[in-house]
Write an enzyme that holds these catalytic residues in place. Structure first.
Site, PDB file in Angstrom:
ATOM      1  N   CYS A  19       0.924  -1.378  -0.035  1.00  0.00           N
ATOM      2  CA  CYS A  19      -0.037   0.099   0.060  1.00  0.00           C
ATOM      3  C   CYS A  19       0.896   1.295   0.101  1.00  0.00           C
ATOM      4  CB  CYS A  19      -0.744   0.177   1.109  1.00  0.00           C
ATOM      5  SG  CYS A  19      -0.287   0.288   2.638  1.00  0.00           S
ATOM      6  N   ASP A 430      11.486  28.757 -32.331  1.00  0.00           N
ATOM      7  CA  ASP A 430      12.715  29.286 -33.105  1.00  0.00           C
ATOM      8  C   ASP A 430      12.314  29.064 -34.579  1.00  0.00           C
ATOM      9  OD1 ASP A 430      15.435  29.769 -33.646  1.00  0.00           O
ATOM     10  OD2 ASP A 430      15.628  27.753 -34.047  1.00  0.00           O
TER      11      ASP A 430
END
Length: 819
Positions: A19, A430
């Protein structure tokens, strides 16, 4: 610097976690070890990413610390993934058998306990059925709880062991000593069916959880499955031998058959073909490969055959690096997970306190039935609480999201990147190499009437030139199937102007308008007007003249990449602002921005200026993503909130970015942002339901509604609800795998078959196949018997005359006839 050199980051499989509290304990244990800088446990993947100083500690010491905490660590990383996978499979099979046995006992136990509870023999039968269920099939819960108790800790096993153990012992006492209660006027009830069925439901929930968690690792398994086990190696004498991929060394000459997978990264040495790289880059159209082209492990050869020289093998291949990046990213923690970890660490102790408190409150406020009701409330609170749902909420969604991204050719560095990407409101692109192809290409070509007859001389003249614009013209004319008219005589390179050469007695010129003016060349008015229009769009012009008259003009530009305009439109449609940055002059920048549909741009920006511009946007309150491909973009990529390196770019740019797109397709950027938003939304949904489940389930289990409506939650129903809560969280995460992220791109291919006349042996067949594969946009496979060439065209079909010309020039006297 010296101190940093010994810092190592490794991912170890963890065994024994059941768990989120287990995961929290493993992380806390490792984090407390000397030399460990950080330890991030991924409960869903059952791994831990540990960053440690190799001079201060070692994996064996870390393993011993984890063992002392009640778990185990796989430190032998030789095929660690395979070992962890086999351990998971063995554990899953054992759990499956245990669940089958538990259900076989739980069904009759439930029937007897619920339908025949008033029969005198019912308590004895339920006792006999519940005992093996609780203490044999549920023994793992008790051993796990004892192990945690020895280390002064608690986890999910503690809750199950306490709840089922208390219910069983209370029922056993009532079975053998009923007079203790009857003397006090209380009916002695037994709850063997509750203890046994809870064990069965919890085991079933774990089985479903393990199965669902296995689905979140599908991306890694798919990527690992791309590697072929063997490869054809070419010996010094030319013989082929099939060897394991692990025996391949850099420099080995390897062969790949049509339809075969490429085994390692390398460079094509002989032959040509088309290679399907979709599983790595997400690009649907096969890439043409010829001598000196790079090929990558895991990609699939199409119909052609070729040999390639190994460059990167083993962990150095691009595929191995992608797998490692995906594993690192899936093992990383999102910022929201840190809060969940702190809650999980105290969850079990708090639940135990609440369970005891509910028992005591029942005793105080209901003296008559308080003991029995309180005991049921204690058991139900312990059963219904589910730390697993909290522990699985974030990592399962992150693993599925990052895995889906890898399948689309989008590599995410870590979970935090996904959270950042979903908040992006501005994207900076770019220009050169990102929005555009990064190399000059002919965009338009105009001829005077009858001028095309001189195309072969234009090609031959430009082929002799070394200018980049000349290379673009050569590429364009060759693609059109224009044959070169031999070699020019008296070739002259005129710096800054162009080139000149003679074909017989005819002088030909290729170059700038200035060259033509200096040589007194007459230019047609229509051609001049066309050239002016192209110049206004910032195109570079290459003129061709023959015998004192201009015959053609070619417009050359760094063309916009396919899909760039669609990518910009998709970003803007999502309300994301788009900027373009470039070091180019204003006219060129304006033309590209206009063509791409970008309204805001800046020209003449130096590399340092790109990073400064990103910072300027951030100061204005924007969350900025920067996409680039060059070394000059690396500073801006690092400065942006989200740096996106396009896969065609430099290694430095990729290293500086937090997200990498393996193909140059800008349409992947809106896909990546959409994927991040879906993933983060799934995380939030999972956390909401996990918290709501526990916030509602625990008070109901404690008996909060009993005074109002006489309703108290049964422990068996609580067990089923607890099991389903974990499964539902994982199932919600797996829905991401089916979500549509981008628009599918169709493969525009066509196949034709040709009869080949004149082939006598396999050498003839190989020459013809090689010649056909040399034609751009063609992937050919030739057979000797029957003598047929199967030709696949990626895009527009190539005329048979062009194919025949290639065969004549490169193969010999063979005839092609379309079937």
């Amino acid at each position: 610097m010296a101190a940093n050199e010994s810092v190592t980051k490794r991912i170890f499989p963890v065994l024994g976690m059941s768990c989120a509290s287990c995961a929290a304990r493993v992380g806390r244990t490792l984090g407390e070890q000397p030399g460990v800088r950080s330890a991030a446990v991924n409960y869903a993947a059952a791994t831990v990413a540990v960053e440690y100083d190799a001079a201060a500690t070692a994996p064996e010491r870390l393993r011993q610390a984890v063992r002392d905490a009640g778990y185990d660590l796989v430190v032998d990383l030789t095929d660690a993934a395979g070992k962890a996978e086999s351990e998971h499979d063995a554990r899953y099979r054992a759990l499956k058998r245990r669940v089958a046995a538990a259900l076989a006992l739980a069904v009759p136990l439930l029937v007897v306990g619920m339908l025949f509870m008033h029969r005198t023999w019912s308590p004895w039968v339920t006792w006999l059925l519940a005992t093996p269920l609780v203490f044999w099939l549920g023994s793992g819960f008790f051993t796990g709880a004892w192990r945690q108790l020895r280390h002064r800790s608690a986890n999910m096993d503690t809750l199950v062991a306490l709840s089922t153990g208390i219910a069983y012992l209370f029922s056993l006492f009532n079975l053998f000593f009923p007079s203790f209660w009857t003397a006090r006027g209380i009916a002695p009830h037994v709850y063997f069916e509750a203890s046994g069925v809870v064990v069965a439901f919890v085991l079933l929930g774990r089985l479903l959880e393990e199965r669902a968690k296995g689905g979140t690792m599908e991306a890694i398994r798919k990527l690992a499955g791309l590697r072929p086990a063997t490869v054809l190696r070419i010996g010094a004498d030319g013989t082929q031998c099939e060897v394991p991929v692990g025996d391949v060394r850099p420099g080995d000459l390897l062969a790949v058959r049509p339809g075969g997978r490429i085994a390692v990264d390398g460079v094509v040495a002989e032959g040509a073909s088309y290679v399907d790289e979709s599983m790595l880059s997400g690009e649907p159209v096969p890439a043409a490969k010829g001598p000196s082209d790079r090929v990558f492990a895991g990609t699939v050869n199409q119909r052609g055959t070729f040999r390639y020289r190994a460059v990167e093998v083993g962990e150095g291949t691009m595929l191995a690096q992608i797998i490692r990046l995906v594993q690192d990213a899936q093992g990383s923690k999102a910022p929201v997970q840190r809060l969940v970890d702190r809650i999980a660490a105290v969850f079990v102790p708090v639940i135990i306190l609440l369970a005891v408190a509910s028992f005591l409150l029942w005793l105080v406020f209901d003296p008559a039935e308080g003991f029995v009701r309180g005991l049921l409330a204690l058991v139900t609170v312990l059963v219904v609480a589910c730390p697993c749902a909290l522990g699985l909420a974030t990592p399962t969604a992150i693993m599925v999201g990052i895995g889906k991204g890898a399948g689309l050719g989008i590599l995410v560095r870590d979970a935090e990147t996904l959270e950042t990407a979903c908040r992006v409101d501005t994207v900076v692109l770019d220009k050169t190499g990102t929005l555009t192809e990064g190399r000059p290409a002919v965009t338009d070509l105009a001829w005077t009437a009858g001028g095309e007859a001189a195309a072969g001389r234009f090609l031959a003249l430009e082929r002799a030139s070394e200018h980049p614009l000349a290379a673009a013209v050569v590429q364009s004319l060759t693609t059109q199937g224009v044959p070169a008219a031999g070699t020019p005589d008296g070739f002259e390179n005129i710096p800054g102007r162009g080139v000149a050469g003679r074909f017989g007695d005819t002088l030909c010129l290729a170059g700038s308008r200035r060259l033509l003016a200096e040589r007194g060349v007459a230019v047609d008015e229509a051609l001049e007007r066309q050239a002016d229009r192209w110049a206004a769009r910032a195109r570079s012009l290459v003129w061709f003249a023959e015998a004192g008259r201009a015959l053609a003009v070619a417009a050359v530009a760094d063309r916009l990449r396919e899909g760039s305009r669609e990518a910009v439109a998709a970003l803007q449609a999502r309300g994301i602002g788009v900027w373009m940055l470039t070091g180019d002059q204003e006219a060129s920048a304006a033309a590209v921005a206009r063509e791409a549909g970008i309204e805001r741009y800046r020209a003449g920006v130096l590399p340092s200026g790109k990073a400064a511009f990103v910072e300027e946007l951030q100061r204005a309150g924007h969350v900025v993503a920067m996409a680039g491909d060059g070394i000059n973009d690396s500073a801006a990529l690092a400065r942006a909130d989200l740096g996106i390196a396009m896969g065609s770019g430099s290694d430095i740019a990729i290293e500086a970015a937090r997200m990498t797109v393996l193909s140059p397709d800008l349409r992947k950027i809106p896909e990546a942002i959409r994927l991040s938003r879906l993933t983060v939304r799934t995380v939030r949904e999972n956390l909401f339901w996990a918290f709501i489940y526990n916030l509602i389930g625990v008070p109901v289990a404690a008996g909060l509604f009993y005074p109002l409506w006489g309703f108290q939650l049964d422990p068996m129903i609580a067990g089923a609800a607890m099991a389903m809560s974990s499964v539902s969280v994982v199932a919600n995460s797996l829905r991401l795998k089916r979500r549509k992220i981008g628009q599918p791109q169709k493969r525009h291919t066509m196949e034709k078959r040709f009869r080949v006349e004149g082939m006598m042996c396999d050498h003839c067949r190989a020459h013809v196949e090689k010649a056909l594969n040399s034609v751009a946009g063609v992937s050919a496979s030739v057979t000797l018997s029957p003598p047929v060439a199967a030709v696949v065209f990626a895009g527009d079909t190539v005329p048979v005359e062009t194919l025949q010309r290639a065969v004549d020039e490169l193969a010999g006297d063979y005839r092609l006839t379309e079937l």
